[in-house]
Design an enzyme around this catalytic site. Structure first.
Site, mmCIF file in Angstrom:
data_model
loop_
_atom_site.group_PDB
_atom_site.id
_atom_site.type_symbol
_atom_site.label_atom_id
_atom_site.label_comp_id
_atom_site.label_asym_id
_atom_site.label_seq_id
_atom_site.Cartn_x
_atom_site.Cartn_y
_atom_site.Cartn_z
ATOM 1 N N GLY A 1 0.823 -1.215 0.000
ATOM 2 C CA GLY A 1 0.000 0.000 0.000
ATOM 3 C C GLY A 1 0.848 1.253 0.000
ATOM 4 O O GLY A 1 1.839 1.329 0.715
ATOM 5 N N THR B 1 5.244 1.744 6.154
ATOM 6 C CA THR B 1 3.882 1.246 6.308
ATOM 7 C C THR B 1 3.124 2.134 7.276
ATOM 8 O O THR B 1 3.581 2.390 8.387
ATOM 9 C CB THR B 1 3.819 -0.211 6.793
ATOM 10 N N ASP C 1 0.655 1.206 8.666
ATOM 11 C CA ASP C 1 0.149 0.287 9.692
ATOM 12 C C ASP C 1 1.028 0.264 10.945
ATOM 13 O O ASP C 1 0.577 -0.156 12.008
ATOM 14 C CB ASP C 1 0.048 -1.136 9.131
ATOM 15 N N MET D 1 -8.126 2.532 9.276
ATOM 16 C CA MET D 1 -7.492 1.318 8.764
ATOM 17 C C MET D 1 -6.751 0.539 9.853
ATOM 18 O O MET D 1 -6.319 1.116 10.856
ATOM 19 C CB MET D 1 -6.505 1.664 7.655
ATOM 20 N N GLY D 2 -6.543 -0.746 9.622
ATOM 21 C CA GLY D 2 -5.831 -1.614 10.553
ATOM 22 C C GLY D 2 -6.527 -2.955 10.693
ATOM 23 O O GLY D 2 -7.546 -3.039 11.357
ATOM 24 N N GLU E 1 -10.975 -0.941 11.479
ATOM 25 C CA GLU E 1 -11.690 -1.784 10.510
ATOM 26 C C GLU E 1 -11.647 -3.258 10.902
ATOM 27 O O GLU E 1 -12.504 -4.037 10.524
ATOM 28 C CB GLU E 1 -11.099 -1.622 9.106
ATOM 29 N N LEU F 1 -7.589 8.098 2.003
ATOM 30 C CA LEU F 1 -7.102 9.441 2.324
ATOM 31 C C LEU F 1 -6.081 9.408 3.455
ATOM 32 O O LEU F 1 -5.141 10.187 3.466
ATOM 33 C CB LEU F 1 -8.272 10.354 2.689
ATOM 34 N N ARG G 1 -3.762 7.421 3.990
ATOM 35 C CA ARG G 1 -2.409 7.062 3.566
ATOM 36 C C ARG G 1 -1.928 7.949 2.410
ATOM 37 O O ARG G 1 -0.798 7.807 1.958
ATOM 38 C CB ARG G 1 -2.332 5.591 3.164
#
Lengths: 402, 402
Positions: A11, A140, A142, A188-189, A245, A300, A302
């Site tokens: 990503g 990342t 993340d 996200m995650g 998420e 958005l 990222r």
């Protein structure tokens, strides 16, 4: 080193291009002749889809522009190298291409899956006495790579999340209690709640903060969730809740599956998730009768380089430089890392690839559903400083591959 | 004028507070004693929920901070004044409160529904020989007020939309054609497509722009939509499409109703919409087999003051000042307006209230599903200039009511 090559995988982020810039900068300082960029990561590499970075970055203005251009300037991929056994021809092809272009070092910017590529290639090189060096550049949003204190990309995503939540909280508190809206924001995650934890950064003297934060590190209890909202509605005129998420109920089901059934999986076998916030918003509306709103930051979080963290952009560049320096010193099978004070070094890729770092449970206040001060101490330095964005006609300018 | 009062109504925007600042500034210049702020619009007015703006804005730093604080500093409402006949007591109550606080002028910042309040109150005052003046201050990201060239709030929303789309387009084009994703971005706008039209601003030398724009001014044809995607997928490795939340099919149904049935209506009888992008993303995935992603800008498009347009913030302030000047000159039942060159004046509220201005059909290229140059010429000046944001610990600072 005569020539080197750099690529991006996984990503995209708001600052991954700054790492590419760093790789280029250090290589040129060291007298490297050609700095190739592989277009679309290892997938493009196999097609010899290369560009010469001099064509873009020898111009100093373009170099600076690249540092604040979002997404993957070189293009990315989600190609996973097959196991060596039975797939020798893929590896031979890669090394033939490296030889053909007289490439001495291979740099790959990415997260867990990308570091697996560095591990596989450096292992193969060692086993087969190949001279090429393979070094990972961490990237990342993340923030789930181990060993490294924090990952480039994370700070900017945190800054976007906290800035946007401050604005959403103001927006949601416009109306009197009679029009109370429960706003559920999905971040996200899949397995690690690092990004969702950043919701805690919104709180300050000028912001009441989010009312609860739900991370995938803890089991999600829908009854507790509804009970919390029913308690909050008694005193508040605005409720804003941040959810990851990837939150799951006690039976191991993703919350978004409660309404929408099973989802597809991607090339790495990850489940494709979406709709956690809208699922919860529907449940809350039905069970409490309150007005609800679901917001997803989606890509958005990222990509928003216009609000990137200066600390993050500079660290991304620095780690690109550290990676090149390491290869030049003969290192291979390592990833560039940074500690909490910004000190950089490298670390064995075998301890990093395919290992997922989660948010420490002792940083989560399970009762209040908030992050503890340990997390705030960790994350606050990462969002500091604003990048200088070049604007034209009122919009940020990006550097784009021809 | 001895004392005046100002309030906000309807959906908040990134720059509505700048209008409140303008009202305060001009009033103080004119020697007005007290500038009251009504908390939660006319709804709070009826409860005499007032603050003295001196308590916040006499400090010049706070004044500047208010101009870049998103949402409604004073709080907002969606209260619609009842018809005069049979509801005289509501109007009498309002004028009794105005007399009690010795308020000579009433300013209301908002869109269509808010201007209706100004019309009703100024009509009542004229009919009953009341001396108080009622002046509207335009504010709506929807940009659907008539007479005025463009509405404060619209330029900043456009800037957010175009900036975010540039970032989304970069993000979505990271991967090779084999991983093509159709990204459908939903933008606010029930009946007027002004905000969605702003998607056209993303296109430039460094950005290929969105592949299609669907506005509610035109009938939405799902067959044409799928045909377009099937054509685009042959040559492109990324497809990004902007759709308005309010697009309807030929039978008059909202696209979001195709999957989710009828929705609730709000206090003004507007249908509550959401899910147009996700409905279309599901249809595209099913019919084409392509990977899809739905993104909704949601409230961020009206709240993202960190990327507000300088032109917009300054105009919002100026129109607040113009409104006060008009009342001071004896005007009532008018709204402050601005033309395409930035010239300000006032206009009869009866020609404005409850009239909705749509995007001219001749500005839409129906075949290409793009905006024509007439729209670009209109909108480009509105997003110019960046506001200076005050940051603390890496996050924008806001001015908040105690």
């Amino acid at each position: 080193m005569k020539n080197i090559i750099v690529g991006q995988s996984g990503g995209p982020t708001a600052v991954i291009n700054s790492s590419i810039a760093g790789v280029y900068k250090k290589a040129k300082e060291l007298g490297v002749k050609k700095v190739y960029g592989m277009v679309y990561g290892i997938e493009g590499f196999l097609d010899e889809n290369f560009i010469d970075l001099d064509d873009y970055l020898s111009d100093k203005k373009n170099y600076e522009l690249l540092k604040t251009t979002p997404s993957a300037f070189l293009g990315s991929c989600r190609y996973k190298l097959p196991k060596l056994e039975g797939n020798e021809e893929v590896y031979e092809k890669i090394f033939n291409i490296l030889d053909k272009y007289e490439i001495d070092a291979f740099f790959y910017a990415g997260g867990n899956d990308s570091m697996d590529t560095i591990k596989m290639l450096s292992d193969y090189a060692k086993k087969n006495n190949k001279k090429q060096k393979f070094v990972g550049v961490p990237k990342t949003i993340d923030n789930d790579l181990p060993i490294i204190d924090h990952c480039p990309g994370y700070g900017s995503a945190c800054k976007y999340i906290a800035t946007s939540l401050k604005e959403i909280i103001r927006d949601n508190s416009s109306f009197p209690q009679s029009r109370l809206t429960v706003c559920i924001v999905e971040i996200m995650g899949r397995h690690a709640g690092w990004l969702t934890a950043a919701a805690s950064l919104a709180k300050g003297k000028d912001c009441e903060g989010v009312d609860a934060i739900y991370l995938p590190e803890e089991e999600f209890d829908i009854k507790e969730f509804l009970k919390r909202i029913n308690k909050l509605r008694k005193t508040k005129s605005s409720i804003v809740i941040a959810v990851s998420e990837g939150i799951k109920t006690s039976d191991g089901k993703f919350v978004c599956e409660l309404s929408s059934g099973d989802r597809k999986v991607d090339a790495f076998g990850h489940k494709q998730l979406s709709g956690t916030a809208s699922t919860l918003a529907s449940i809350v509306a039905e069970k409490t009768g309150l007005k609800t709103r679901a917001i997803e930051f989606s890509t958005l979080q990222r990509a928003a380089s216009h609000i990137a963290s200066l600390v993050d952009v500079n660290e991304a560049e620095k780690l690109g430089m550290v990676a090149v320096e390491a290869a030049n010193n003969g290192d291979t099978g390592v990833m560039a890392i940074v500690d909490s004070l910004g000190n950089t070094s490298t670390y064995d890729i075998h301890d990093i690839a395919n290992v997922e770092k989660k948010v420490p449970l002792e940083w989560i206040d399970s009762k209040k559903k908030q992050m503890k001060k340990e997390y705030l101490k960790y994350a606050k330095p990462l969002i500091k400083g604003q990048v200088k964005i070049k604007y034209k006609n009122g919009l940020p300018v990006h550097l784009v591959r021809k």
